[in-house]
Enzyme design. Sequence first.
Site, PDB file in Angstrom:
ATOM      1  CD  GLU A 157      39.283  47.918  59.684  1.00  0.00           C
ATOM      2  OE1 GLU A 157      39.621  48.939  59.066  1.00  0.00           O
ATOM      3  OE2 GLU A 157      39.080  47.909  60.928  1.00  0.00           O
TER       4      GLU A 157
ATOM      5  CE  LYS B  89      38.506  52.585  57.994  1.00  0.00           C
ATOM      6  NZ  LYS B  89      39.474  51.916  58.904  1.00  0.00           N
TER       7      LYS B  89
ATOM      8  CB  CYS C  45      37.027  50.388  61.387  1.00  0.00           C
ATOM      9  SG  CYS C  45      37.882  50.395  62.984  1.00  0.00           S
TER      10      CYS C  45
END
Length: 306
Positions: free
Chosen positions: A53, A140, A174
């Site tokens: 990430e 995200k 994540c």
Amino acid sequence: MIVRAAVTQVGSALSSTDSAPGPLFDTPATLARVEDCCRRARAGGAQLIVLPEALLGGYPKGLSFGAVVGSRSDEGRELFRRYFDSAITVPGPEIQALAALSRELELHIVLGVIERDGGTLYCTGLLFTPERGLHTRHRKLMPTASERLLWGMGDGSTMQVADTSLGRIGMAICWENYMPLYRQHLYRQGVQIWCAPTVDMREIWQTSMRHIAYEGRCFVLSACQELAKSDWPEELRDAGGEIAGRSLIVSPRGELLAGPAEGATLAFADLDMDEIARGKFDLDVAGHYDRPDVFELRVRAASRHD
């Protein structure tokens, strides 16, 4: 079919400061690290590599940017300006370089970046394939905690699973992996290779990766950054945090195939894609183990501007 895959743990390069501080992270130097990882992965026979990430653009762990509730400092605004300057654009020169690298090496590449779009930053995952170059961009959906001060939220327009020559590849960045409805959305799209770029190196994260592989009957590839205190410039070293890797690859029945890895390294595993069908025999949460007569999932797979 056997797919040879690699996960890598490597940290972003940080810029040194001078009388006129430039970008917080050294994106060209980090891109060189990405290329080195890709070449080493291909030399090890990998057809797919997953990198962490926010690798290009950086993950500013531990930095407060001078913000408290109701107030931001001038010093924090300047630090954000430097972070903003570290980000990349999509499309842009880094995208062209990565597409060319994917094509040259005949390597599928999944990479976390900080994307700059107008005046907003996004934590983004990119998939490159040899045939198409940039195949998929996923922003995200929900930045975690203080990340929301730095990054905008993604929307439903970038939640697709990609059909590739290696299989159906999806991404969850994540703590998106902790969003049950997003997981189900990817399961319903038939995800086979679940890529999880992250900066979470905790033991509970390892457990979560094994759970998702078992729940979704898919391969899970988690790549985490490796960043030490000594990597930070001296003036940020007290605040800057460490990220300690522990990347791993998990089978569709929750078994560890590689990792958790230690140190700046690559970890390899051979993915027997037939294991997915074997696992679906007794659990398919988007098929015979689903109850659409009882539960309904509705997804707005569109841009917030549509």
